[in-house]
Design a protein around this motif. Structure first.
Motif, short mmCIF file in Angstrom:
data_model
loop_
_atom_site.label_atom_id
_atom_site.label_comp_id
_atom_site.label_asym_id
_atom_site.label_seq_id
_atom_site.Cartn_x
_atom_site.Cartn_y
_atom_site.Cartn_z
N ALA A 295 2.81 -2.13 -13.65
CA ALA A 295 1.92 -0.97 -13.46
C ALA A 295 0.81 -1.30 -12.46
O ALA A 295 0.48 -0.49 -11.60
N ILE A 296 0.27 -2.51 -12.56
CA ILE A 296 -0.79 -2.93 -11.64
C ILE A 296 -0.25 -2.98 -10.20
O ILE A 296 -0.88 -2.51 -9.26
N LYS A 297 0.94 -3.53 -10.06
CA LYS A 297 1.54 -3.66 -8.73
C LYS A 297 1.99 -2.30 -8.17
O LYS A 297 1.91 -2.07 -6.97
N ALA A 298 2.45 -1.42 -9.06
CA ALA A 298 2.83 -0.08 -8.61
C ALA A 298 1.59 0.65 -8.10
O ALA A 298 1.64 1.37 -7.10
N HIS A 299 0.47 0.42 -8.78
CA HIS A 299 -0.77 1.05 -8.33
C HIS A 299 -1.15 0.56 -6.94
O HIS A 299 -1.48 1.34 -6.05
N GLU A 300 -1.05 -0.75 -6.75
CA GLU A 300 -1.37 -1.32 -5.44
C GLU A 300 -0.44 -0.76 -4.36
O GLU A 300 -0.90 -0.36 -3.28
N ALA A 301 0.85 -0.71 -4.68
CA ALA A 301 1.82 -0.21 -3.70
C ALA A 301 1.51 1.24 -3.35
O ALA A 301 1.59 1.66 -2.19
N GLY A 302 1.12 2.01 -4.38
CA GLY A 302 0.78 3.41 -4.15
C GLY A 302 -0.43 3.55 -3.24
O GLY A 302 -0.45 4.35 -2.30
N LEU A 303 -1.45 2.73 -3.50
CA LEU A 303 -2.65 2.77 -2.65
C LEU A 303 -2.31 2.42 -1.22
O LEU A 303 -2.75 3.08 -0.28
N ALA A 304 -1.49 1.38 -1.06
CA ALA A 304 -1.15 0.92 0.29
C ALA A 304 -0.34 1.99 1.03
O ALA A 304 -0.59 2.27 2.20
N ALA A 305 0.61 2.61 0.31
CA ALA A 305 1.49 3.58 0.96
C ALA A 305 0.74 4.83 1.42
O ALA A 305 1.11 5.45 2.41
N THR A 306 -0.30 5.20 0.69
CA THR A 306 -0.98 6.46 1.00
C THR A 306 -2.20 6.28 1.89
O THR A 306 -2.82 7.25 2.29
N GLY A 307 -2.56 5.04 2.15
CA GLY A 307 -3.78 4.81 2.92
C GLY A 307 -5.02 4.86 2.05
O GLY A 307 -6.14 4.69 2.53
#
Ligand SMILES: Nc1nc2c(ncn2[C@@H]2O[C@H](COP(=O)(O)OP(=O)(O)OP(=O)(O)O)[C@@H](O)[C@H]2O)c(=O)[nH]1
Ligand SMILES: [Mg+2]
Length: 371
Positions: A295-307
């Motif tokens: 969940a923590i890593k999915a959050h990071e990936a989401g932040l990175a993908a959206t700017g």
């Protein structure tokens, strides 16, 4: 100066002794640390900064220990900065933490440090943010900040983080403990630890209900921002044919869709409402830890993908700058010279020579002329 260049160089190479030494300088507010910190500035910004906060005794340190092990298993170099606010709540906890964390002591990919801070204003946030910068420049992939969610200054510390995990536990009473509206807003991932105890399901339900209410009332949780950004992205990715762009573009879209999917899966889809993940863990046995890291890593990936990662970092830094500026003004005001001036103005107001606001204007003008 030469010393600072040498020290910064060794920190950059990932030398743990140099890293520890610079952090000690940060702790005791050694002015010569600034030169080294400035030199390291260019090397920061790569680590994923994870904040863990929650009530005293909720199992933050036990969780952190297990998170470290899980992240290591995923080949990440991990650093931990555990805040010791020297509050009556945490007395003695650090010793236990040391013993618990000892198993990582021989692992070169792990750096653990508890930060003791002086009682003065802003000391905690400053020491923590400088420490995170050192660890970031030293090349750790993940930096975990553990802080007890009691006072404002402790909670403020997690503003440095890209991803904030809010820990709670069953059995702390009806009004969900430290998870009050304000604290709720900063959570990206919610974790109900000690799930081996009665009442876990109830706390999970309560947190979801609180999040639901907040979202329905139009409060923009960080998660809802993230989710709507991700849906926009994955929508756009579907529209453009994958063969029209180059490989890189297709890979990026693939990643974005993956992140959107992951966040949607981790979060709970309540019809229209998108809520952050609320996970149950038993830190003592490690149950639920892999899911928490996901969940923590999915959050990071989401932040990175959206700017949104860049946006969040800018917001965090702008808040930090404001706070540091306010603290430095306060320290000027608390200086001896200023005290005399404040005292003089107070006397003038009491003697009705001028009113309060005229006195205030004089002090502000004198501060401005100084800087
Ligand atoms: N039953 C149970 N106990 C746990 C669990 N996780 C941690 N504990 C225990 O809870 C106590 C507090 O754990 P810590 O990890 O020190 O909690 P903390 O939140 O770091 O505490 P402070 O830093 O003092 O705020 C310890 O005795 C742990 O062994 C769990 O999942 N279940
Ligand atoms: Mg602890």
């Amino acid at each position: 100066m030469e010393q600072a260049v040498l020290l910064a160089g060794r920190v950059r190479e990932g030398d743990p002794r140099a890293t520890a030494r610079l952090i000690s300088m940060v702790e005791r507010e050694d002015p010569s640390r600034l030169e080294a910190l400035k030199l390291l500035h260019a090397w920061g910004g790569r680590a994923h900064i994870i904040g863990i906060t929650g009530p005293p005794g909720s199992g933050k340190s036990t969780l952190t220990d297990k998170l470290v092990a899980e992240l290591r298993a995923r080949n990440r170099r991990v650093a931990v900065a555990a805040i010791d606010p020297s509050s009556p709540f945490t007395g003695g906890a650090i010793l236990g933490d040391r013993i618990r964390m000892n198993r990582h002591a021989t692992d070169e990919g792990v750096f653990i440090r508890s930060l003791a801070t002086r009682g003065h204003l802003g000391g905690l946030s400053r020491a923590c943010s400088e420490t995170v910068r050192v660890l970031d420049a030293a090349g750790y992939d993940d930096i975990i900040i553990e802080t007890v969610g009691v006072g404002q200054s402790e909670v403020d510390v997690v503003r440095l983080a890209d991803t904030v995990v809010l820990v709670s536990v069953p059995g702390l009473g009806d009004d969900i403990q430290a998870i009050k509206a304000g604290v709720m807003e900063i959570g990206d991932v919610f974790c109900v630890n000690k799930a081996d105890k009665d009442g876990t399901e109830r706390v999970v339900r309560e947190i979801r209900a609180m999040l639901e209410t907040a979202v329905m009332n139009g409060a923009s949780t960080r998660f809802s921002e993230l989710f709507s950004a991700l849906s926009t992205l994955s929508g756009a990715a579907h529209e453009s044919a994958p063969d029209e762009g180059d490989e890189e573009k297709a890979a990026k879209e693939h990643f974005q869709q993956g992140a959107a999917h992951h966040v949607a899966k981790q979060g709970r889809d309540h019809g229209e409402l998108q809520l952050p993940p609320v996970l149950a863990t038993i830190a003592e046995t490690g149950q639920g830890i892999a899911e928490l890291v996901d969940a923590i890593k999915a959050h990071e990936a989401g932040l990175a993908a959206t700017g949104l990662l860049a946006l969040r970092r800018r917001q965090n830094l702008s808040w930090e700058l404001g706070k540091a500026a306010a603290d430095s003004i306060l320290s000027i005001l608390e200086g001896e010279e200023r005290r005399v001036e404040l005292d003089e103005q107070a006397a003038a107001v009491l003697a009705k020579k001028r009113d309060f606001y005229e006195a205030l204007a004089i002090i502000r003008a004198s501060l401005a002329s100084r800087s």
